[in-house]
Structures are given as structure tokens and as C-alpha cells.
Design a protein around this motif. Sequence first.
Motif, PDB file in Angstrom:
ATOM      1  N   MET A 163     -11.537  34.248  -9.830  1.00  0.00           N
ATOM      2  CA  MET A 163     -12.981  34.455  -9.747  1.00  0.00           C
ATOM      3  C   MET A 163     -13.429  34.976  -8.381  1.00  0.00           C
ATOM      4  N   THR A 164     -12.739  34.558  -7.311  1.00  0.00           N
ATOM      5  CA  THR A 164     -13.109  34.980  -5.952  1.00  0.00           C
ATOM      6  C   THR A 164     -11.873  35.501  -5.218  1.00  0.00           C
ATOM      7  N   PRO A 165     -11.294  36.597  -5.700  1.00  0.00           N
ATOM      8  CA  PRO A 165     -10.039  37.085  -5.127  1.00  0.00           C
ATOM      9  C   PRO A 165     -10.145  37.496  -3.662  1.00  0.00           C
ATOM     10  N   GLU A 166     -11.326  37.896  -3.221  1.00  0.00           N
ATOM     11  CA  GLU A 166     -11.479  38.315  -1.827  1.00  0.00           C
ATOM     12  C   GLU A 166     -11.175  37.180  -0.845  1.00  0.00           C
ATOM     13  N   GLU A 167     -11.355  35.928  -1.267  1.00  0.00           N
ATOM     14  CA  GLU A 167     -11.066  34.781  -0.402  1.00  0.00           C
ATOM     15  C   GLU A 167      -9.565  34.543  -0.245  1.00  0.00           C
TER      16      GLU A 167
ATOM     17  N   GLU B 137      -2.823  39.891  -3.627  1.00  0.00           N
ATOM     18  CA  GLU B 137      -3.559  41.137  -3.412  1.00  0.00           C
ATOM     19  C   GLU B 137      -4.354  41.504  -4.652  1.00  0.00           C
ATOM     20  N   GLN B 138      -5.379  42.321  -4.442  1.00  0.00           N
ATOM     21  CA  GLN B 138      -6.142  42.924  -5.519  1.00  0.00           C
ATOM     22  C   GLN B 138      -5.674  44.370  -5.647  1.00  0.00           C
ATOM     23  N   TYR B 139      -5.714  44.883  -6.875  1.00  0.00           N
ATOM     24  CA  TYR B 139      -5.382  46.296  -7.050  1.00  0.00           C
ATOM     25  C   TYR B 139      -6.149  46.850  -8.235  1.00  0.00           C
ATOM     26  N   GLU B 140      -6.220  48.165  -8.283  1.00  0.00           N
ATOM     27  CA  GLU B 140      -6.913  48.851  -9.366  1.00  0.00           C
ATOM     28  C   GLU B 140      -5.902  49.662 -10.157  1.00  0.00           C
ATOM     29  N   GLU B 141      -6.052  49.599 -11.490  1.00  0.00           N
ATOM     30  CA  GLU B 141      -5.189  50.389 -12.368  1.00  0.00           C
ATOM     31  C   GLU B 141      -6.021  50.848 -13.556  1.00  0.00           C
ATOM     32  N   ASN B 142      -6.022  52.134 -13.806  1.00  0.00           N
ATOM     33  CA  ASN B 142      -6.800  52.708 -14.904  1.00  0.00           C
ATOM     34  C   ASN B 142      -8.277  52.321 -14.855  1.00  0.00           C
TER      35      ASN B 142
ATOM     36  N   LEU C 147      -9.610  49.598 -13.718  1.00  0.00           N
ATOM     37  CA  LEU C 147      -9.870  48.154 -13.810  1.00  0.00           C
ATOM     38  C   LEU C 147      -9.271  47.440 -12.605  1.00  0.00           C
ATOM     39  N   ASN C 148      -9.903  46.345 -12.182  1.00  0.00           N
ATOM     40  CA  ASN C 148      -9.428  45.557 -11.040  1.00  0.00           C
ATOM     41  C   ASN C 148      -8.574  44.387 -11.527  1.00  0.00           C
ATOM     42  N   TYR C 149      -7.472  44.155 -10.827  1.00  0.00           N
ATOM     43  CA  TYR C 149      -6.539  43.080 -11.146  1.00  0.00           C
ATOM     44  C   TYR C 149      -6.130  42.369  -9.865  1.00  0.00           C
ATOM     45  N   VAL C 150      -5.497  41.211 -10.022  1.00  0.00           N
ATOM     46  CA  VAL C 150      -4.899  40.504  -8.887  1.00  0.00           C
ATOM     47  C   VAL C 150      -3.435  40.240  -9.209  1.00  0.00           C
ATOM     48  N   ARG C 151      -2.631  40.059  -8.141  1.00  0.00           N
ATOM     49  CA  ARG C 151      -1.207  39.772  -8.332  1.00  0.00           C
ATOM     50  C   ARG C 151      -0.634  39.263  -7.018  1.00  0.00           C
ATOM     51  N   LEU C 152       0.574  38.739  -7.115  1.00  0.00           N
ATOM     52  CA  LEU C 152       1.363  38.394  -5.941  1.00  0.00           C
ATOM     53  C   LEU C 152       2.389  39.502  -5.760  1.00  0.00           C
ATOM     54  N   VAL C 153       2.550  39.989  -4.538  1.00  0.00           N
ATOM     55  CA  VAL C 153       3.499  41.072  -4.269  1.00  0.00           C
ATOM     56  C   VAL C 153       4.585  40.593  -3.313  1.00  0.00           C
TER      57      VAL C 153
END
Length: 157
Positions: free
Chosen positions: A59-63, A131-136, A138-144
Motif C-alpha cells: 500500500m505504501t511502497p515508497e516507504e 523496489e518499485q517498477y513499471e511494466e506495460n 502498470l506499477n509493481y513492487v518486488r525484491l531484487v
Amino acid sequence: MKKIMTVLIAVCLVVCSFSGCGLAKAIEQSKTVQKTAADVDLTTLTSTMVYSEVYNMLMTPEEYEGKTVRMKGAFTSFEDPDTGNVYYACIIADATACCQQGLEFVPQAQYRYPEDYPEEYGDIEVYGTFEQYEENGLNYVRLVDCELEPLQPAEES
């Protein structure tokens, strides 16, 4: 003098035999201590707290951007039929196991699928950077840059 030496040798042997057990335990403990500390360690929380923290991450990925995260859960993968991209995720259930959330992760290059992964829905521990990322569009989050550790299922008593 021989009697004193014999007693000293016997005492040393007894002490060494007992310290062997302690040495094995110390080595095992050092393995867990050597794990890299995480900014957000979900492995130390109750299942309800883990579910809540993952919800907050979504919900608050920027944090959470740039923070390291350690989590345990069920491994799953998905291949996008349109692109052929394979996505990996660690799924976490809440305390009642009625609801599930997960985080996508991108493993480090040395991990090979399926050799270095558990079976589908097998237990896994993941450590990576959020991290947050964009694909097609849309915004997503993941661990890299993730380190993976397939876990053995708990033995039933």
C-alpha cells in the motif's frame, strides 16, 4: 609425577569431549548469525504481523524503497504466456491461513531454475532489496538481487 600427568590427561580428554558438543552448537549458531541483517526482517514477526507488514509494503511502497527485506513463505512461479517471462514469488498466509499475499522476487544470477528452488509451494527464505517498477504501464513492487534458501519442511512430531 606420572600419576599427576595421567590425571591431567584424563581431565583434558573429558573436557575436550564435552567441548566438542559445544563447538558443534557454536558452529551452527554462527551460521545463523552470519546472515546479513535486513532493514525489514519478516522472519522474526508473528504471522499476523507479517501479513500486516506485507500489506503496508504493497500500500505504501515508497516507504520501503531501497530497504532490504528478509521473508519466509511458500515459493511459487508464473510464466507469462504472452512474453515468456518467468516471475517468482514468496507467498505469505495470515494467521488463519484464509488470506494470502506475496512479493515477487528476482534472484541473483547464480540461481538456476528449477535446480536451486524448492518445489511449487515449498518453503523458501528470500533476502533482497525492495523496489518499485513499471511494466506495460502498470506499477509493481518486488525484491531484487535476492539470495534464496529453500527450507526443509518442519518435521511432524
